[in-house]
Scaffold this motif. Structure first.
Motif, PDB file in Angstrom:
ATOM      1  N   THR A   1      10.933   6.310   3.384  1.00 45.20           N
ATOM      2  CA  THR A   1       9.528   5.863   3.407  1.00 45.20           C
ATOM      3  C   THR A   1       8.908   6.330   4.725  1.00 45.20           C
ATOM      4  O   THR A   1       9.598   6.903   5.566  1.00 45.20           O
ATOM      5  CB  THR A   1       9.417   4.316   3.350  1.00 45.20           C
ATOM      6  OG1 THR A   1       9.940   3.787   4.572  1.00 45.20           O
ATOM      7  CG2 THR A   1      10.130   3.712   2.165  1.00 45.20           C
TER       8      THR A   1
ATOM      9  N   SER B   1       0.804  -1.228   0.000  1.00 44.12           N
ATOM     10  CA  SER B   1       0.000   0.000   0.000  1.00 44.12           C
ATOM     11  C   SER B   1       0.833   1.271   0.000  1.00 44.12           C
ATOM     12  O   SER B   1       0.320   2.347  -0.284  1.00 44.12           O
ATOM     13  CB  SER B   1      -0.954   0.008   1.203  1.00 44.12           C
ATOM     14  OG  SER B   1      -0.217   0.095   2.403  1.00 44.12           O
TER      15      SER B   1
ATOM     16  N   TYR C   1      13.352  -6.108  15.762  1.00 51.02           N
ATOM     17  CA  TYR C   1      13.371  -5.946  14.296  1.00 51.02           C
ATOM     18  C   TYR C   1      14.611  -6.619  13.694  1.00 51.02           C
ATOM     19  O   TYR C   1      14.522  -7.342  12.700  1.00 51.02           O
ATOM     20  CB  TYR C   1      13.353  -4.443  14.002  1.00 51.02           C
ATOM     21  CG  TYR C   1      13.303  -4.055  12.541  1.00 51.02           C
ATOM     22  CD1 TYR C   1      12.116  -4.116  11.820  1.00 51.02           C
ATOM     23  CD2 TYR C   1      14.450  -3.602  11.886  1.00 51.02           C
ATOM     24  CE1 TYR C   1      12.069  -3.728  10.492  1.00 51.02           C
ATOM     25  CE2 TYR C   1      14.411  -3.218  10.557  1.00 51.02           C
ATOM     26  CZ  TYR C   1      13.219  -3.277   9.863  1.00 51.02           C
ATOM     27  OH  TYR C   1      13.179  -2.892   8.533  1.00 51.02           O
TER      28      TYR C   1
ATOM     29  N   ASN D   1       7.294  -8.423   1.598  1.00 44.19           N
ATOM     30  CA  ASN D   1       7.754  -7.067   1.901  1.00 44.19           C
ATOM     31  C   ASN D   1       7.123  -6.496   3.175  1.00 44.19           C
ATOM     32  O   ASN D   1       7.702  -5.612   3.801  1.00 44.19           O
ATOM     33  CB  ASN D   1       7.433  -6.160   0.703  1.00 44.19           C
ATOM     34  CG  ASN D   1       7.565  -4.695   1.038  1.00 44.19           C
ATOM     35  OD1 ASN D   1       8.670  -4.164   1.106  1.00 44.19           O
ATOM     36  ND2 ASN D   1       6.446  -4.023   1.282  1.00 44.19           N
TER      37      ASN D   1
ATOM     38  N   ASP E   1      -3.778  -9.652   6.588  1.00 39.30           N
ATOM     39  CA  ASP E   1      -2.757  -9.425   7.609  1.00 39.30           C
ATOM     40  C   ASP E   1      -1.859 -10.665   7.593  1.00 39.30           C
ATOM     41  O   ASP E   1      -2.281 -11.747   8.013  1.00 39.30           O
ATOM     42  CB  ASP E   1      -3.441  -9.240   8.972  1.00 39.30           C
ATOM     43  CG  ASP E   1      -2.449  -8.987  10.092  1.00 39.30           C
ATOM     44  OD1 ASP E   1      -1.250  -9.322   9.938  1.00 39.30           O
ATOM     45  OD2 ASP E   1      -2.863  -8.453  11.127  1.00 39.30           O
TER      46      ASP E   1
END
Ligand code: NAD
Length: 246
Positions: A189, A14, A154, A89, A62
């Motif tokens: 981004t 998106s 992460y 991604n 999701d």
């Protein structure tokens, strides 16, 4: 057109890097299945691509929920009968120092960034094994290679994605399926716009090319790994980071 007659599934399409990948693949002739959690957001990316003549299916899914990740792949196959490319991604950050990290922030990042990719890979591998062809690209990160203070969850997920990539590449190579990863550095981004200006400046000084990357810079690398031009490349991690990690 480097992806003519190919069908590609892109998760987290998106905005940001996923959107750039979708646009790049569309220009190269691929038919697309695009997903994000919000249907309106992914439709907003799909519509202009359709207007340019690209076949695009937009799906709300999701990827951190097994059933939704599996349904995404099943719907893609039902629509196009074959799937040539999967780009994992979709990703999130929930940053904090390890000693302060909440269990839910640890779990959510691992579940989305790593386990979500394993769901789609396991679902699509069955389809690609029957086809005896396919290319899977996982979007990792340079912090999965170097680690990063404040991003243990992460970095662990992105390092895990590299292990997943190499293991899947070894298991699936004889079936004609290639599995590679991209490790972007700092790319402009929504994810990086949340950084304080002084942090952005500090990061830029660590990049030999002295600029942040653009989503398109990552998309071109993904295009190479998705296309037949990389037909003898599997189990690799391509860094797209302006020389940040070498
Ligand atoms: P972004 O936040 O702009 O976009 C992330 C996309 O993933 C969005 O479309 C979002 O809706 C989607 N998404 C998030 N969770 C999802 C879920 N559970 N299911 C489905 N979709 C979901 O981020 P970005 O900067 O474009 O990052 C894209 C990927 O690249 C991520 O995996 C990120 O970790 C990785 N990456 C980004 C950078 C960077 O500097 N921006 C660097 C290295 C790696």
């Amino acid at each position: 057109m480097r992806l003519k007659n190919k069908v590609a599934v892109v998760t987290g399409a998106s905005r940001g890097i996923g959107k750039a990948i979708a646009e790049c693949f569309g220009k190269e002739g691929a038919s697309l299945v695009l997903c994000s959690r919000n249907l309106d957001a992914v439709e907003a990316v799909a519509k202009p691509l359709r207007d340019q003549g690209c076949t695009v299916v937009a799906i709300a899914a999701d990827v951190s929920v097994r059933e939704q990740a599996e349904n995404l792949i099943t719907s893609a196959q039902e629509h196009f009968t074959r799937i040539d490319i999967l780009v994992n991604n979709a990703g999130i950050t929930r940053d904090s120092l390890l000693v302060r990290m909440k269990d839910e922030d640890w779990d959510q990042v691992i579940q989305t960034n790593l386990t979500g990719a394993s769901y789609t890979i396991r679902a699509i591998a069955r389809i690609m094994m029957k086809q005896r062809s396919g290319s899977i690209i996982n979007i990792s990160s340079v912090v999965g290679i170097t680690g990063n203070a404040g991003q243990a969850n992460y970095a662990a997920a992105k390092a895990g994605l590299i292990g997943l990539t190499k293991s899947a590449a070894k298991e699936l190579a004889r079936r004609g399926i290639r599995v590679n990863a991209i490790a972007p550095g700092f790319i402009e981004t929504d994810m990086t716009s949340r950084l304080a200006p002084q942090d952005q400046e500090r990061i830029t000084t660590q990049i030999p090319m002295a600029v942040l990357g653009k989503p398109e810079d990552v998309a071109y690398g993904v295009l190479f790994l998705a296309s037949d031009e990389s037909c003898y490349v599997t189990g690799q991690v391509l860094q797209i980071d302006g020389g940040m990690v070498m």
